[in-house]
Design an enzyme around this catalytic site. Sequence first.
Site, PDB file in Angstrom:
ATOM      1  N   GLU A   1       0.841  -1.225   0.000  1.00  0.00           N
ATOM      2  CA  GLU A   1       0.000   0.000   0.000  1.00  0.00           C
ATOM      3  C   GLU A   1       0.866   1.261   0.000  1.00  0.00           C
ATOM      4  OE1 GLU A   1      -3.671  -0.161   0.041  1.00  0.00           O
ATOM      5  OE2 GLU A   1      -2.840  -2.045  -0.675  1.00  0.00           O
TER       6      GLU A   1
HETATM    7  C1  LIG Z   1       3.530  -9.540   0.721  1.00  0.00           C
HETATM    8  C2  LIG Z   1       3.156  -8.503  -0.269  1.00  0.00           C
HETATM    9  C3  LIG Z   1       1.830  -8.339  -0.607  1.00  0.00           C
HETATM   10  C4  LIG Z   1       1.456  -7.404  -1.577  1.00  0.00           C
HETATM   11  N1  LIG Z   1       0.125  -7.293  -1.946  1.00  0.00           N
HETATM   12  C5  LIG Z   1      -0.204  -6.504  -3.001  1.00  0.00           C
HETATM   13  C6  LIG Z   1      -1.542  -6.511  -3.529  1.00  0.00           C
HETATM   14  O1  LIG Z   1      -2.449  -7.158  -2.991  1.00  0.00           O
HETATM   15  N2  LIG Z   1      -1.789  -5.789  -4.640  1.00  0.00           N
HETATM   16  C7  LIG Z   1      -0.825  -5.049  -5.269  1.00  0.00           C
HETATM   17  O2  LIG Z   1      -1.125  -4.431  -6.294  1.00  0.00           O
HETATM   18  N3  LIG Z   1       0.442  -5.008  -4.777  1.00  0.00           N
HETATM   19  C8  LIG Z   1       0.773  -5.717  -3.681  1.00  0.00           C
HETATM   20  N4  LIG Z   1       2.066  -5.716  -3.200  1.00  0.00           N
HETATM   21  C9  LIG Z   1       3.073  -4.908  -3.872  1.00  0.00           C
HETATM   22  C10 LIG Z   1       3.496  -3.698  -3.057  1.00  0.00           C
HETATM   23  O3  LIG Z   1       2.475  -2.753  -3.006  1.00  0.00           O
HETATM   24  C11 LIG Z   1       4.791  -3.175  -3.714  1.00  0.00           C
HETATM   25  O4  LIG Z   1       5.798  -4.125  -3.438  1.00  0.00           O
HETATM   26  C12 LIG Z   1       5.186  -1.817  -3.208  1.00  0.00           C
HETATM   27  O5  LIG Z   1       4.281  -0.858  -3.657  1.00  0.00           O
HETATM   28  C13 LIG Z   1       6.597  -1.431  -3.663  1.00  0.00           C
HETATM   29  O6  LIG Z   1       6.739  -1.580  -5.016  1.00  0.00           O
HETATM   30  P1  LIG Z   1       7.974  -2.398  -5.622  1.00  0.00           P
HETATM   31  O7  LIG Z   1       8.019  -3.695  -4.923  1.00  0.00           O
HETATM   32  O8  LIG Z   1       7.887  -2.403  -7.098  1.00  0.00           O
HETATM   33  O9  LIG Z   1       9.247  -1.586  -5.159  1.00  0.00           O
HETATM   34  P2  LIG Z   1      10.009  -0.447  -5.945  1.00  0.00           P
HETATM   35  O10 LIG Z   1       9.034   0.552  -6.455  1.00  0.00           O
HETATM   36  O11 LIG Z   1      10.915  -1.083  -6.918  1.00  0.00           O
HETATM   37  O12 LIG Z   1      10.834   0.215  -4.766  1.00  0.00           O
HETATM   38  C14 LIG Z   1      12.017  -0.370  -4.250  1.00  0.00           C
HETATM   39  C15 LIG Z   1      12.530   0.565  -3.137  1.00  0.00           C
HETATM   40  O13 LIG Z   1      12.802   1.877  -3.657  1.00  0.00           O
HETATM   41  C16 LIG Z   1      12.069   2.870  -2.948  1.00  0.00           C
HETATM   42  N5  LIG Z   1      11.616   3.902  -3.882  1.00  0.00           N
HETATM   43  C17 LIG Z   1      10.992   3.751  -5.068  1.00  0.00           C
HETATM   44  N6  LIG Z   1      10.718   4.936  -5.636  1.00  0.00           N
HETATM   45  C18 LIG Z   1      11.189   5.889  -4.775  1.00  0.00           C
HETATM   46  C19 LIG Z   1      11.206   7.323  -4.790  1.00  0.00           C
HETATM   47  N7  LIG Z   1      10.684   8.018  -5.793  1.00  0.00           N
HETATM   48  N8  LIG Z   1      11.763   7.957  -3.744  1.00  0.00           N
HETATM   49  C20 LIG Z   1      12.309   7.264  -2.692  1.00  0.00           C
HETATM   50  N9  LIG Z   1      12.326   5.908  -2.634  1.00  0.00           N
HETATM   51  C21 LIG Z   1      11.780   5.239  -3.649  1.00  0.00           C
HETATM   52  C22 LIG Z   1      10.884   2.125  -2.345  1.00  0.00           C
HETATM   53  O14 LIG Z   1      10.401   2.783  -1.196  1.00  0.00           O
HETATM   54  C23 LIG Z   1      11.502   0.770  -2.011  1.00  0.00           C
HETATM   55  O15 LIG Z   1      12.155   0.845  -0.784  1.00  0.00           O
HETATM   56  C24 LIG Z   1       2.439  -6.601  -2.200  1.00  0.00           C
HETATM   57  C25 LIG Z   1       3.792  -6.737  -1.819  1.00  0.00           C
HETATM   58  C26 LIG Z   1       4.153  -7.663  -0.876  1.00  0.00           C
HETATM   59  C27 LIG Z   1       5.600  -7.798  -0.508  1.00  0.00           C
END
Ligand SMILES: Cc1cc2nc3c(=O)[nH]c(=O)nc-3n(C[C@H](O)[C@H](O)[C@H](O)COP(=O)(O)OP(=O)(O)OC[C@H]3O[C@@H](n4cnc5c(N)ncnc54)[C@H](O)[C@@H]3O)c2cc1C
Length: 419
Positions: free
Chosen positions: A396
């Site tokens: 989220e």
């Molecule tokens: C167990 C689990 C359940 C989930 N359930 C759902 C679900 O039901 N539906 C759904 O759609 N998604 C779901 N997710 C996905 C989750 O919402 C995403 O993992 C999350 O939004 C982060 O996206 P990402 O993994 O692509 O990380 P990335 O966007 O690749 O980010 C990697 C890191 O970089 C940081 N970062 C990225 N951009 C910036 C910025 N501009 N400034 C500073 N820092 C930054 C992030 O904070 C993070 O620490 C789930 C994830 C997990 C692990």
Amino acid sequence: MAISFEIPERITQETAMLKAVAENVMRPISREMDEHEHERPWPFINMMWPIMRDMQAKQLEKLSAEGGDKPKREGPGIGNLRMICTVEQLSWGDVGIWLCMPAAALGGYAIEATGTREQKLKFLKRFAEGDTPVWGAMAMTEPGAGSDPASIQTTARLDPETNEWVLNGEKIFCTSGKLALEDSNGLVVVWATLDRDAGRAGMKSFVVEAGTPGVKIAKVEKKHGIKVSDTAAIVLDNARVPYDHILGDPEIRQKSEGKVGFKGAMATFDASRPMVAASALGVGRAAVEFVKEQLAKEGIEIPYGKPKGQLTAIQSDVIEMEAQWKAAWLLTLRATSMLDHGLQNSLEASMAKAKAGKAVTQITQKAVELLGPQGYSRDWLVEKWMRDGKINDIYEGTGQINLLIIARRILSYSSKELA
Ligand SMILES: Cc1cc2nc3c(=O)[nH]c(=O)nc-3n(C[C@H](O)[C@H](O)[C@H](O)COP(=O)(O)OP(=O)(O)OC[C@H]3O[C@@H](n4cnc5c(N)ncnc54)[C@H](O)[C@@H]3O)c2cc1C
């Protein structure tokens, strides 16, 4: 707007009942579920389904009787307040097991935020009837789109011959995705773009039901924590859904009115982020309470009200844990109260989520630290809470992303100006 921090008696009584569920149904299977990843917590699911089903049925009855897109009520509601108290208490029991609760869940939030009245009545009906549990989910995240949901690549194209939407793409990390699509007659709300060149305006959500041809669960994740929760990767390969499964307005409007398209996605988060914050705080409270119980057994009490200089390091740490918890809870109450008053709460929802995600991470780590080697062992649940709690700082919107949203809103910067 005046916010009351008093929890109504009705909700306090319900929470007391849920505490019994948390203690007697969730905690006894907590470790076993952690050690047998992907097994289902059936005692909890079977107990909660009739309760959740009847709650959903009442909401739909109200919506059906009232007419209009938004239920009319006199004065503010307490529905969201009730929900955060429920979520906090059940997450105190076990956050992973709570995530297995049979309900529309995030899929329901998306339908509530973007669907028309008819769509809400139609799609949420399955969560309000029958003897078999049903799950809902929402799929936004993709291999190349997490923190920036506007960059999703999944496409939706209208086939004019059949008047169906054709979806293609890959979704990952979808909570309860398998439960919704394969293990029950549920649904997943899938975000896709109608036109990549239209950017955020082209983003729409679609209801994909269990049994839709072209939809496949590609993988169920093995995870660090919340192992009992099903987290699925979904492939959409020419998946066809009927025309009326697009939620809200099908037109691409650069200045969209109402909560459709990207605004719809953000409106979903306005409601779900306070719930995630509450979930974090349930885990955090479990850890603080446990630490205090163990310290009390060693004869260490917490002398509230004493000057900090007269406290031992351990006492000071415990008070700091409680202060972090309380600050996050108050922010969560504020975001929720605004939701119940029908006010715009995006800023406050992000504040609550960012603070609670950080608080649970710090509190559970400190709990493991204070309890020494036993805190790190599997004899106790504290090490598990440390693994489980972290998820609330990730999904989220990560802590970093929520801080970015807060900064943009306070400083009046657009997402282009402050990225
Ligand atoms: C167990 C689990 C359940 C989930 N359930 C759902 C679900 O039901 N539906 C759904 O759609 N998604 C779901 N997710 C996905 C989750 O919402 C995403 O993992 C999350 O939004 C982060 O996206 P990402 O993994 O692509 O990380 P990335 O966007 O690749 O980010 C990697 C890191 O970089 C940081 N970062 C990225 N951009 C910036 C910025 N501009 N400034 C500073 N820092 C930054 C992030 O904070 C993070 O620490 C789930 C994830 C997990 C692990």
